[in-house]
Scaffold this active site. Structure first.
Site, PDB file in Angstrom:
ATOM      1  N   ARG A 180       6.020   7.709  -8.656  1.00  0.00           N
ATOM      2  CA  ARG A 180       6.854   6.706  -9.160  1.00  0.00           C
ATOM      3  C   ARG A 180       8.113   6.887  -8.423  1.00  0.00           C
ATOM      4  O   ARG A 180       8.625   7.795  -8.007  1.00  0.00           O
ATOM      5  CB  ARG A 180       7.153   6.661 -10.652  1.00  0.00           C
ATOM      6  N   LYS A 207       7.478 -13.283 -11.109  1.00  0.00           N
ATOM      7  CA  LYS A 207       6.268 -12.901 -11.592  1.00  0.00           C
ATOM      8  C   LYS A 207       5.453 -13.962 -12.415  1.00  0.00           C
ATOM      9  O   LYS A 207       4.088 -14.313 -12.113  1.00  0.00           O
ATOM     10  CB  LYS A 207       6.040 -11.456 -12.267  1.00  0.00           C
ATOM     11  N   GLU A 260       6.476  -7.435 -18.103  1.00  0.00           N
ATOM     12  CA  GLU A 260       7.913  -7.995 -18.165  1.00  0.00           C
ATOM     13  C   GLU A 260       7.569  -9.619 -18.523  1.00  0.00           C
ATOM     14  O   GLU A 260       8.622 -10.121 -18.605  1.00  0.00           O
ATOM     15  CB  GLU A 260       8.489  -7.896 -17.000  1.00  0.00           C
ATOM     16  N   ILE A 288       0.713  -1.254  -0.034  1.00  0.00           N
ATOM     17  CA  ILE A 288       0.066  -0.097   0.021  1.00  0.00           C
ATOM     18  C   ILE A 288       1.022   1.228  -0.061  1.00  0.00           C
ATOM     19  O   ILE A 288       0.365   2.389  -0.401  1.00  0.00           O
ATOM     20  CB  ILE A 288      -0.768   0.128   1.360  1.00  0.00           C
ATOM     21  N   THR A 289       2.123   1.123   0.369  1.00  0.00           N
ATOM     22  CA  THR A 289       2.986   2.265   0.487  1.00  0.00           C
ATOM     23  C   THR A 289       3.560   2.813  -0.964  1.00  0.00           C
ATOM     24  O   THR A 289       4.277   3.731  -1.027  1.00  0.00           O
ATOM     25  CB  THR A 289       3.929   2.127   1.650  1.00  0.00           C
ATOM     26  N   TYR A 300      12.952 -10.948 -11.758  1.00  0.00           N
ATOM     27  CA  TYR A 300      11.715 -10.511 -11.492  1.00  0.00           C
ATOM     28  C   TYR A 300      10.695 -10.982 -12.420  1.00  0.00           C
ATOM     29  O   TYR A 300       9.647 -11.441 -11.861  1.00  0.00           O
ATOM     30  CB  TYR A 300      11.920  -8.990 -11.637  1.00  0.00           C
ATOM     31  N   THR A 305       2.734  -8.265 -14.935  1.00  0.00           N
ATOM     32  CA  THR A 305       3.342  -7.310 -15.348  1.00  0.00           C
ATOM     33  C   THR A 305       3.830  -7.711 -16.980  1.00  0.00           C
ATOM     34  O   THR A 305       4.000  -8.975 -17.341  1.00  0.00           O
ATOM     35  CB  THR A 305       4.893  -7.179 -14.765  1.00  0.00           C
TER      36      THR A 305
END
Length: 364
Positions: A191, A160, A134, A9-10, A156, A132
Site C-alpha cells: 500500500r 468513479k 467510496e 500495473i505499478t 474521487y 470503489t
C-alpha cells in the site's frame, strides 16, 4: 495463452494481480505512465529482460488521458481481458486536484470502452472496472450491497461513479463484457505510504525502533471494511470468468475504526495504547510510560467525511465462490512486520553514520 492488459500495473493491486495472472499462465501487459524516476518497485521481481523470449510481463507507456495511445495499445495487444486499475486514488488529494481526478478516473474509463468499441473487440475482450466502496459515501443502508444507492462524498468518488455507470451503459448498449468490482478498502505491505493504514504501520514500526516520536492522524472514528489486496485481486479475475458480466461488492463483512487499527498495530510491537480526550484533543499514549504517541491533526480531515463503510459480500460468495482468506488481525500483523524489517535498515545506516530521512508526512 491468454493476454491481459492491466492499467495501473505499478500500483498495489496491479502488482498482486500481475503475480496472480502470471501464475495462471497469462501473458501480462502493463500500462504505466512515463516518469523520470523508476516507479516499478512493486513489480520488479516479476520483470524479466526484454530479450528473454519466455518473459510473461511486458510494459508499455501510456496514460488514461490519451485516447490515441489507448487505441494503439489495444490494437497491438488485442487483450482477452482488460483490468482498469489506474486512477488518482487518494480521496483527500482528489479535493485538491478534482479536474485531474475526473479526467483520469472518470473519462479514462470511457476512453478504454470507446477503444474496445471502435476496434470491434466487443466479443473478444472482457473489461474489469475498479469501482470503489467510496461510491456509497454517505451510506443509505448498512451493510452496503450491490443494490444500495450511491451517495459519493468526494471528487474521487464522483469520478468513479461516472466510471461505474459508463461501464454499465456500454455493457447494455454495445454488448461489451464489462464488470464493476465495488471493492471495499484493501490493504497490504505494498500500500502507498500516503494511505492511512500504511501511514499507521510505518509510524508504529519507526516509533518502536526509536526513529519517530509521534503519529498524526485525522478522523479516528472513521470505520472501514478492511481486507487484503492479495485476496481481492482473485475476485477481479473471477468476475471476468463468468458466463455473463455483472457487478459485485467485494468486502469482508467486518468494520473497524482507525483507532482500532492503531491499537492493533501498536500491540504487534508490544506497546499498549490508551486514549484520553475527544475530537481534536484526543491523544493516544503508552500507559506504562505516559508518553503521547498519537495526536489528531485537523489538516487530515476531509471536507466531507465518510464515517462508515461495511460491505455485504454475499453475492460474490454465492456467484463467484469468493471469500476473503486473510483476517483483519493477520493483515495488520503482516503490514507491521514488513515495515519493521524495512526500517531496521535505517538503524543500520544511522549506526554507520549516515543521515536518516524523517518520517513521511502525507495528505491522508
Amino acid at each position: 495463452m491468454k493476454k491481459a492488459l492491466i492499467t495501473g500495473i505499478t500500483g498495489q493491486d496491479g502488482a498482486y494481480l500481475s503475480k496472480f495472472l502470471l501464475d495462471k499462465g497469462y501473458e501480462v501487459h502493463g500500462m504505466k505512465r512515463r516518469s523520470s524516476l523508476f516507479n516499478t518497485g512493486r513489480i520488479d521481481h516479476l520483470f524479466r529482460d526484454p530479450h528473454d523470449e519466455k518473459r510473461g510481463l511486458i510494459l508499455h507507456y501510456g496514460d488514461l488521458t490519451d485516447s490515441s495511445n489507448i487505441v494503439r495499445l489495444l490494437q497491438e495487444i488485442k487483450p482477452d481481458e482488460i483490468y482498469n486499475l489506474a486512477a488518482q486514488s487518494h480521496v483527500k488529494v482528489s479535493f485538491e486536484t478534482p479536474e485531474y481526478t475526473a479526467n483520469g478516473d472518470g473519462l479514462g474509463v470511457l476512453r478504454i470502452l470507446e477503444a474496445i468499441r471502435i476496434l470491434g473487440l466487443e466479443k473478444t475482450t472482457r473489461f474489469y472496472q475498479a469501482s470503489t466502496s467510496e461510491l456509497f459515501g454517505k451510506v443509505q443502508e448498512i451493510p452496503q450491497r450491490e443494490t444500495t444507492p450511491f451517495y459519493p462524498r468526494s471528487p474521487y468518488a464522483a469520478a468513479k461513479l461516472y466510471g461505474y455507470w459508463i461501464t454499465v451503459n456500454y455493457r447494455e448498449a454495445y454488448g461489451i463484457y464489462g464488470c464493476n468490482g465495488i471493492l471495499f478498502n484493501h490493504e497490504s505491505p505494498l500500500r502507498g505510504e500516503t494511505f492511512v493504514t500504511r501511514k499507521i504501520t510505518r509510524a508504529v514500526a519507526r516509533i518502536s525502533l526509536g526513529l519517530q516520536d509521534k503519529l498524526y492522524l485525522g478522523n479516528m472514528d472513521a470505520k472501514r471494511d478492511w481486507g487484503h489486496a492479495r485476496d481481492y485481486v482473485e475476485a477481479m479475475w473471477l468476475m471476468l470468468q463468468q458466463e455473463t458480466p455483472d457487478d459485485f461488492v467485494i468486502a469482508t463483512g467486518e468494520t473497524h475504526s482507525v483507532r482500532e487499527f492503531v491499537e492493533l498495530s501498536f500491540k504487534e510491537v508490544g506497546i499498549p495504547m490508551e486514549w484520553r480526550g475527544t475530537g481534536v484533543d484526543e491523544v493516544g499514549f503508552d500507559p506504562s510510560t505516559g508518553k503521547i504517541l498519537v495526536e489528531v491533526d485537523p489538516r487530515y480531515f476531509r471536507p466531507t467525511e465518510v464515517e462508515l463503510l461495511l460491505g455485504d459480500p454475499a453475492k460474490a460468495r454465492e456467484v463467484l465462490g469468493w471469500e476473503r482468506k486473510t483476517s483483519f488481525t493477520e493483515l495488520v500483523r503482516e503490514m507491521v512486520s514488513h515495515d519493521l524489517e524495512l526500517f531496521k535498515k535505517d538503524i543500520l545506516c544511522r549506526d554507520a553514520g549516515y543521515t536518516i530521512c524523517p518520517a513521511i508526512e502525507d495528505l491522508s
